[in-house]
Design an enzyme around this catalytic site. Structure first.
Site, PDB file in Angstrom:
ATOM      1  N   SER A 189      23.344   9.088 -13.233  1.00  0.00           N
ATOM      2  CA  SER A 189      23.967   9.880 -14.297  1.00  0.00           C
ATOM      3  C   SER A 189      25.445   9.984 -13.974  1.00  0.00           C
ATOM      4  CB  SER A 189      23.337  11.270 -14.285  1.00  0.00           C
ATOM      5  OG  SER A 189      24.131  12.201 -14.986  1.00  0.00           O
ATOM      6  N   TYR A 235      19.879  19.151  -9.885  1.00  0.00           N
ATOM      7  CA  TYR A 235      20.018  17.915 -10.654  1.00  0.00           C
ATOM      8  C   TYR A 235      21.275  17.161 -10.221  1.00  0.00           C
ATOM      9  CZ  TYR A 235      20.179  14.831 -14.777  1.00  0.00           C
ATOM     10  OH  TYR A 235      20.204  13.734 -15.620  1.00  0.00           O
TER      11      TYR A 235
HETATM   12  N1  LIG Z   1      19.558  12.082 -21.717  1.00  0.00           N
HETATM   13  C1  LIG Z   1      20.731  12.074 -21.122  1.00  0.00           C
HETATM   14  O1  LIG Z   1      21.743  12.499 -21.693  1.00  0.00           O
HETATM   15  C2  LIG Z   1      20.864  11.505 -19.738  1.00  0.00           C
HETATM   16  C3  LIG Z   1      22.152  11.338 -19.211  1.00  0.00           C
HETATM   17  C4  LIG Z   1      22.298  10.806 -17.928  1.00  0.00           C
HETATM   18  C5  LIG Z   1      21.184  10.475 -17.209  1.00  0.00           C
HETATM   19  N2  LIG Z   1      19.938  10.671 -17.736  1.00  0.00           N
HETATM   20  C6  LIG Z   1      18.810  10.297 -16.918  1.00  0.00           C
HETATM   21  O2  LIG Z   1      18.037   9.360 -17.598  1.00  0.00           O
HETATM   22  C7  LIG Z   1      16.678   9.483 -17.236  1.00  0.00           C
HETATM   23  C8  LIG Z   1      15.823   9.628 -18.468  1.00  0.00           C
HETATM   24  O3  LIG Z   1      16.336  10.668 -19.264  1.00  0.00           O
HETATM   25  P1  LIG Z   1      15.834  10.875 -20.761  1.00  0.00           P
HETATM   26  O4  LIG Z   1      16.951  11.438 -21.529  1.00  0.00           O
HETATM   27  O5  LIG Z   1      15.160   9.646 -21.224  1.00  0.00           O
HETATM   28  O6  LIG Z   1      14.797  12.063 -20.499  1.00  0.00           O
HETATM   29  P2  LIG Z   1      13.371  12.353 -21.163  1.00  0.00           P
HETATM   30  O7  LIG Z   1      13.068  13.774 -20.851  1.00  0.00           O
HETATM   31  O8  LIG Z   1      13.350  11.913 -22.582  1.00  0.00           O
HETATM   32  O9  LIG Z   1      12.410  11.386 -20.335  1.00  0.00           O
HETATM   33  C9  LIG Z   1      12.034  11.680 -19.027  1.00  0.00           C
HETATM   34  C10 LIG Z   1      10.584  11.279 -18.863  1.00  0.00           C
HETATM   35  O10 LIG Z   1      10.193  11.575 -17.513  1.00  0.00           O
HETATM   36  C11 LIG Z   1       8.899  12.101 -17.559  1.00  0.00           C
HETATM   37  N3  LIG Z   1       8.615  12.901 -16.374  1.00  0.00           N
HETATM   38  C12 LIG Z   1       9.069  14.143 -16.081  1.00  0.00           C
HETATM   39  N4  LIG Z   1       8.544  14.568 -14.918  1.00  0.00           N
HETATM   40  C13 LIG Z   1       7.744  13.564 -14.468  1.00  0.00           C
HETATM   41  C14 LIG Z   1       6.925  13.412 -13.324  1.00  0.00           C
HETATM   42  N5  LIG Z   1       6.803  14.384 -12.409  1.00  0.00           N
HETATM   43  N6  LIG Z   1       6.250  12.249 -13.152  1.00  0.00           N
HETATM   44  C15 LIG Z   1       6.339  11.264 -14.087  1.00  0.00           C
HETATM   45  N7  LIG Z   1       7.087  11.349 -15.209  1.00  0.00           N
HETATM   46  C16 LIG Z   1       7.783  12.505 -15.377  1.00  0.00           C
HETATM   47  C17 LIG Z   1       8.862  12.953 -18.833  1.00  0.00           C
HETATM   48  O11 LIG Z   1       7.520  13.230 -19.245  1.00  0.00           O
HETATM   49  C18 LIG Z   1       9.633  12.061 -19.796  1.00  0.00           C
HETATM   50  O12 LIG Z   1       8.783  11.180 -20.490  1.00  0.00           O
HETATM   51  C19 LIG Z   1      16.607  10.677 -16.286  1.00  0.00           C
HETATM   52  O13 LIG Z   1      16.648  10.206 -14.963  1.00  0.00           O
HETATM   53  C20 LIG Z   1      17.865  11.432 -16.601  1.00  0.00           C
HETATM   54  O14 LIG Z   1      18.300  12.194 -15.516  1.00  0.00           O
HETATM   55  C21 LIG Z   1      19.756  11.161 -18.978  1.00  0.00           C
END
Ligand SMILES: NC(=O)c1ccc[n+]([C@@H]2O[C@H](COP(=O)([O-])OP(=O)(O)OC[C@H]3O[C@@H](n4cnc5c(N)ncnc54)[C@H](O)[C@@H]3O)[C@@H](O)[C@H]2O)c1
Length: 283
Positions: free
Chosen positions: A152, A164
């Site tokens: 991130s 985080y």
């Molecule tokens: N959305 C953003 O703006 C953003 C920005 C930077 C980085 N990220 C990173 O991208 C990645 C995905 O983010 P996203 O926006 O798709 O989030 P999201 O919440 O849509 O998806 C995350 C997924 O992880 C799953 N999950 C949570 N806990 C879990 C566990 N213990 N075991 C297995 N699965 C589990 C959830 O059920 C979900 O399907 C993450 O690592 C997040 O930190 C997201």
């Protein structure tokens, strides 16, 4: 080492694409992308409803199977067991994307509930490590492959997200350690660092007035936030033969946030009229 120009790392190996947190968001976009490339896809997640629906939709997309595996990545034994099942049912992993994470709201370090703090590390950091260990062994046995961890902009600078934010810094270092350790097995390990991704959840928060899109965009160089598909494109590139000599890097997918956030917030202001319409020539 190969000095002849032949592939230095076998990222073109076929093999199953394993995506943790693949039920939705960035993980789901990566799963779609790999299915379209004709890879078998294993979606690991705790969200059974969305995970099964996605796997059913992907099944046969590019001629290969897709399957959902209910798996809490914080549990090392559960990940190890699922890795064996994936290998048996879909074939050895060829790529791994670790997208599973808990995503917090702004919080105070002094006030944060410690159990929530520890759970976030267990899922975000340890969960990534568990997946890299269990599936990394399959990549080594296959003679090569690619891992992409999902970092991130939090990997780059302090933001008010306890657990985080330092967890994403630790993931960047973990990525480098794995790249150094696994390179001799032709396993490449890289990370992507997205900025705010335009997901349905972010759009809902903007619509509800909980996020100010103008304020967000004012610290980016470009005027468009990445979508999950944009992040999946970067992940697919890092797993592709075109990235065969790239390992241990953190690739921002951030509309210029990391390069320009300090510039955009300089106390002396920016040398143009922020109110002028984008693209207008300066006076
Ligand atoms: N959305 C953003 O703006 C953003 C920005 C930077 C980085 N990220 C990173 O991208 C990645 C995905 O983010 P996203 O926006 O798709 O989030 P999201 O919440 O849509 O998806 C995350 C997924 O992880 C799953 N999950 C949570 N806990 C879990 C566990 N213990 N075991 C297995 N699965 C589990 C959830 O059920 C979900 O399907 C993450 O690592 C997040 O930190 C997201």
């Amino acid at each position: 080492m190969n000095q002849t120009g032949a592939p230095a790392a076998s990222s073109s190996n076929r093999g199953t694409a394993v995506v943790t947190g693949g039920a939705r968001g960035i993980g789901a976009a990566a799963a779609r992308r790999f299915a379209a490339e004709g890879r078998a896809v294993a979606v690991l997640d705790v969200n059974r409803a969305q995970g099964e629906a996605l796997a059913a939709a992907l099944e046969g997309t590019g001629g290969a199977p897709a399957r959902f595996y209910d798996c809490d990545v914080a549990d090392a034994d559960a990940v190890a067991a699922v890795a064996l099942r994936v290998e048996r049912e879909l074939g050895r992993a060829g790529v791994l994307v670790t997208s599973a994470a808990l995503i917090p709201n702004t919080e105070s370090l002094m006030e944060m509930d410690l159990a929530a703090h520890d759970r976030m590390w267990r899922v975000n950091y340890h969960g990534t490590l568990h997946a890299c260990r269990s599936f990394g062994r399959q990549l080594v046995a296959a003679g090569g492959g690619a891992i992409v961890t999902v970092g991130s902009i939090n990997s780059l600078l302090p933001l008010p997200l306890p657990a985080y934010n330092p967890g994403k810094v630790a993931l960047a270092r973990l990525t480098q350690l794995l790249a150094a350790e696994l390179g001799r097995h032709r396993v490449r390990v890289n990370s992507v660092a997205p900025t705010y991704v335009m997901t349905p959840e972010l759009q809902a928060r903007i619509d509800a007035g909980q996020r100010d899109l103008g304020k967000i965009m004012s610290v980016h160089a470009l005027d468009t936030l990445p979508t999950p598909a944009d992040v999946a494109d970067a992940i697919a590139f890092l797993c592709s033969p075109q990235a065969r000599t790239i390992t241990g890097v953190l690739l921002p997918v951030d509309a210029g946030w990391s390069g320009s956030v300090s510039y955009m917030t300089y106390a002396g202001g920016v040398p143009w009229d922020r109110e002028a319409p984008a693209g207008a020539p300066s006076a």
